[in-house]
Design an enzyme around this catalytic site. Structure first.
Site, PDB file in Angstrom:
ATOM      1  N   ILE A 184       0.917  -1.196   0.168  1.00  0.00           N
ATOM      2  CA  ILE A 184      -0.032   0.031   0.138  1.00  0.00           C
ATOM      3  C   ILE A 184       0.917   1.219  -0.015  1.00  0.00           C
ATOM      4  O   ILE A 184       0.463   2.479  -0.621  1.00  0.00           O
ATOM      5  CB  ILE A 184      -1.037  -0.118   1.067  1.00  0.00           C
ATOM      6  N   ASN A 235      11.666  -8.682   7.328  1.00  0.00           N
ATOM      7  CA  ASN A 235      11.987  -7.970   8.558  1.00  0.00           C
ATOM      8  C   ASN A 235      11.616  -8.669   9.485  1.00  0.00           C
ATOM      9  O   ASN A 235      10.183  -9.368   9.722  1.00  0.00           O
ATOM     10  CB  ASN A 235      11.214  -6.695   8.492  1.00  0.00           C
ATOM     11  N   GLY A 251      12.350  -3.338  11.537  1.00  0.00           N
ATOM     12  CA  GLY A 251      11.397  -2.725  10.756  1.00  0.00           C
ATOM     13  C   GLY A 251       9.935  -3.536  10.333  1.00  0.00           C
ATOM     14  O   GLY A 251       9.185  -3.108   9.676  1.00  0.00           O
ATOM     15  N   GLN A 252       9.698  -4.646  11.187  1.00  0.00           N
ATOM     16  CA  GLN A 252       8.418  -5.414  11.044  1.00  0.00           C
ATOM     17  C   GLN A 252       7.434  -4.527  11.689  1.00  0.00           C
ATOM     18  O   GLN A 252       7.417  -4.067  12.688  1.00  0.00           O
ATOM     19  CB  GLN A 252       8.601  -6.891  11.486  1.00  0.00           C
ATOM     20  N   HIS A 267       5.552 -12.086   6.017  1.00  0.00           N
ATOM     21  CA  HIS A 267       5.541 -11.394   4.638  1.00  0.00           C
ATOM     22  C   HIS A 267       7.071 -11.392   3.865  1.00  0.00           C
ATOM     23  O   HIS A 267       7.790 -11.069   4.913  1.00  0.00           O
ATOM     24  CB  HIS A 267       4.762 -10.163   4.515  1.00  0.00           C
TER      25      HIS A 267
END
Ligand code: 5GP
Ligand code: ZN
Length: 113
Positions: A32, A86, A92-93, A99
């Site tokens: 997104i 991540n 950074g997750q 994913h």
């Protein structure tokens, strides 16, 4: 299906996403907030929190994520791309359903910041 998990809801079709690939156990959809001209995510439909939570029974599924992500990259016109997982907030997750990011379509710097 983990209740209150954003990506479980996308996998179930309860939240819309721009899907690039789907089969019984996997989904690829555009990020997104793309960080590159091509930026999509590959997820297993099974809820796995992060790479640290992968179990031996998930090994084939994880290999399939890499194959599907690479093939969908090619189908979207990129031959050079980066696959990123991540694990944990400091890495950074932000979504705690495993994913794989697939990023390409521009030159990518290394190492990441
Ligand atoms: P992380 O930071 O956890 O590695 O990556 C999560 C990614 O999911 C981010 O790149 C973010 O832009 C993307 N994302 C978050 N919410 C949504 C959403 O509702 N739909 C889609 N398509 N992507 C999302
Ligand atoms: Zn989930």
């Amino acid at each position: 299906m983990s209740s209150n998990c954003l990506f479980c809801k996308i996998a179930a079709g309860d939240i819309p996403a721009e899907k690039l690939y789907e089969d019984d156990d996997m989904l690829a959809f555009r990020d997104i907030a793309p960080q590159a001209p091509v930026h999509f995510l590959v997820i297993p439909k099974k809820h796995i929190q992060d790479p640290a939570a992968i179990s031996a029974e998930d090994e084939a599924l994880m290999g399939k994520m890499m194959r599907v992500g690479s093939q969908v990259a090619g189908e979207n016109g990129i031959t050079d791309f980066r696959l990123v997982f991540n694990n944990g907030a400091d890495a950074g997750q932000t979504v705690f359903h495993i994913h794989m990011h697939v990023l390409g379509g521009r030159s990518l710097s290394w190492p990441p910041g």
